[in-house]
Design an enzyme around this catalytic site. Structure first.
Site, PDB file in Angstrom:
ATOM      1  N   GLU A  33       0.839  -1.210   0.000  1.00 36.82           N
ATOM      2  CA  GLU A  33       0.000   0.000   0.000  1.00 36.82           C
ATOM      3  C   GLU A  33       0.865   1.249   0.000  1.00 36.82           C
ATOM      4  O   GLU A  33       1.847   1.333   0.745  1.00 36.82           O
ATOM      5  CB  GLU A  33      -0.894  -0.021   1.248  1.00 36.82           C
ATOM      6  N   LEU A 125     -12.368   0.076  -3.763  1.00 35.96           N
ATOM      7  CA  LEU A 125     -12.351  -1.200  -4.492  1.00 35.96           C
ATOM      8  C   LEU A 125     -12.219  -0.972  -5.992  1.00 35.96           C
ATOM      9  O   LEU A 125     -12.350  -1.898  -6.782  1.00 35.96           O
ATOM     10  CB  LEU A 125     -13.604  -2.017  -4.156  1.00 35.96           C
ATOM     11  N   ASP A 172      -4.464  -0.079 -10.051  1.00 35.06           N
ATOM     12  CA  ASP A 172      -5.877  -0.424 -10.184  1.00 35.06           C
ATOM     13  C   ASP A 172      -6.215  -0.909 -11.588  1.00 35.06           C
ATOM     14  O   ASP A 172      -6.896  -1.913 -11.781  1.00 35.06           O
ATOM     15  CB  ASP A 172      -6.761   0.785  -9.856  1.00 35.06           C
TER      16      ASP A 172
END
Ligand code: ADP
Ligand code: MG
Length: 384
Positions: A33, A125, A172
């Site tokens: 992260e 998400l 992503d």
């Protein structure tokens, strides 16, 4: 919504069958992260939640866009005059993809698009990447552009960074475009090299829960910028291109060189240890020791909470409650300041854990969280 329903909705809306139907999933980041803008490692996997789009080509330059998830009917744009704008709406995402394709020299001469998505928006998400990638894949197929998946992801990132105006890394879009069912994707965000790592939880009697806290703290955008700037300062002070270039073995020496730069030192420590955690998780999964990744996930949460300081009370409560109730590991996932946490658990403990999390949120008078299971699922693909 299923592929057939999206196809039928397209036919009703535009008065003709679509040329095809495609899907692209949202994602959860297992570990890694705030490493993607430091040229580091990430390890996302695809969710079963996905954006589904029915698409037909047009030759007159017209771009018609419709989402069943947004009020307001069909939006009509001209693909010839698309340009980054300051007021972003949902149509900026698909329009940005068309713009990025055309900017890269691909002859996209318009499209009719209807889409529907099961990826929750703003929950960390990646509903935005699902939306971009499904459009890029559909247009790439229909216009026979022959673009490899990693390149589709790059174009989608450019659409989001430049056209939509949201500074995001490459994770992503790559996750949505490249993930495979039953695997997590080990991605080096510097050279985009990738490896599919087997991650079949059910076969091992394990589950991974997502706890969507349903909160988004308002300062998240500005804080993201500050963390990014702090990381860049750390790299400059240490004389490297990116924090990825500090080997874990040299961390203590690097921290000592940062003198009284306390904040930068904390950021550097997170990024360097987080890259190492990704490598540890890869090694554990490849050796078949899935349960052992639990403590590594939990270490990652502590680092994000204490060093990088991007957690929030709701995320900490989800993690602490899960661990107290017997989870193997838990951490916040995504940028932080809200969004979702992930929890690794034995299958037998799912109900107990879910109940414990829900009760703890009720006791703290927080908004009720949404808890669901994340099964490592397929990446973007053509459905019809
Ligand atoms: P995240 O990617 O974490 O879900 P973002 O803020 O990056 O959050 O992206 C969310 C935005 O993406 C929404 O505000 C909307 O503009 C767009 N979006 C996502 N899904 C859809 C959809 N099904 N229909 C229309 N727009 C969508
Ligand atoms: Mg997004």
């Amino acid at each position: 919504m299923g592929a057939q329903q999206v196809r039928e909705a397209f036919a009703e809306l535009y008065g003709a069958e679509p040329e095809g139907v495609w899907s692209a999933p949202g994602r959860v980041n297992l570990i890694g992260e705030h490493t993607d803008y430091n040229d580091g490692f990430v390890m996302p996997f695809a969710l079963p939640h996905m954006a589904t789009a029915a698409v037909s080509r047009r030759t007159d330059g017209v771009l018609r866009l419709h989402s069943s998830d947004v009020e307001g009917g069909v939006v009509e744009l001209s693909s010839d005059t698309l340009a980054p704008e300051s007021d972003r709406t949902w149509t900026s995402y698909p329009a940005g993809v068309v713009w990025a394709l055309r900017e890269a020299g691909h002859p996209v001469t318009g499209a009719d698009i209807h889409l529907s998505s099961t990826v929750p928006t703003g929950a960390g998400l990646s509903s935005s990447a699902a939306l971009e990638v499904v459009i890029a894949l559909a247009l790439g197929d229909l216009y026979e552009l022959g673009l490899p998946r990693w390149q589709l992801a790059r174009l989608c990132q450019r659409a989001e960074n430049v056209y939509v105006g949201a500074p995001t890394g490459i994770m992503d879009q790559t996750a949505s475009a490249c993930c495979e069912q039953g695997h997590a994707l080990f991605l080096d965000t510097r050279d985009l090299s990738q490896r599919q790592i087997p991650f079949d939880l059910a076969a091992e009697g394990l589950r991974l829960l997502v706890v969507d806290t349903q909160v988004k703290h308002a300062h998240s955008g500005g804080e993201y910028g500050k963390r990014r700037a702090g990381c860049e300062k750390g790299a400059a002070l240490l004389g490297v291109d990116a924090l990825r270039d500090i080997p874990y073995a040299d961390l203590d020496a690097a921290l000592a060189r940062l003198g009284d730069e306390d904040e930068v030192r904390r950021l550097v420590r997170h990024v360097v240890t987080e890259d190492q955690r990704v490598e540890r998780v890869v090694a554990l999964l490849e050796s078949g020791d899935t349960r052992a990744i639990g403590p590594v996930l939990t270490e990652g949460h502590a680092s994000l909470r204490d060093d990088f300081r991007v957690s929030c009370p709701e995320l900490d409560l989800a993690v602490d409650t899960s661990l107290a109730a017997g989870a193997l590991g838990a951490r916040m996932t995504g940028g932080g300041f809200g969004g979702s946490a992930i929890v690794l658990t034995e299958t037998a403990d799912v109900d107990t854990l879910t109940k414990a999390i829900e009760e703890s949120f009720a006791t703290a008078a927080f908004t009720a969280p949404r808890v669901f299971e994340a099964v490592p699922s397929a990446g973007a693909r053509r459905l019809i």
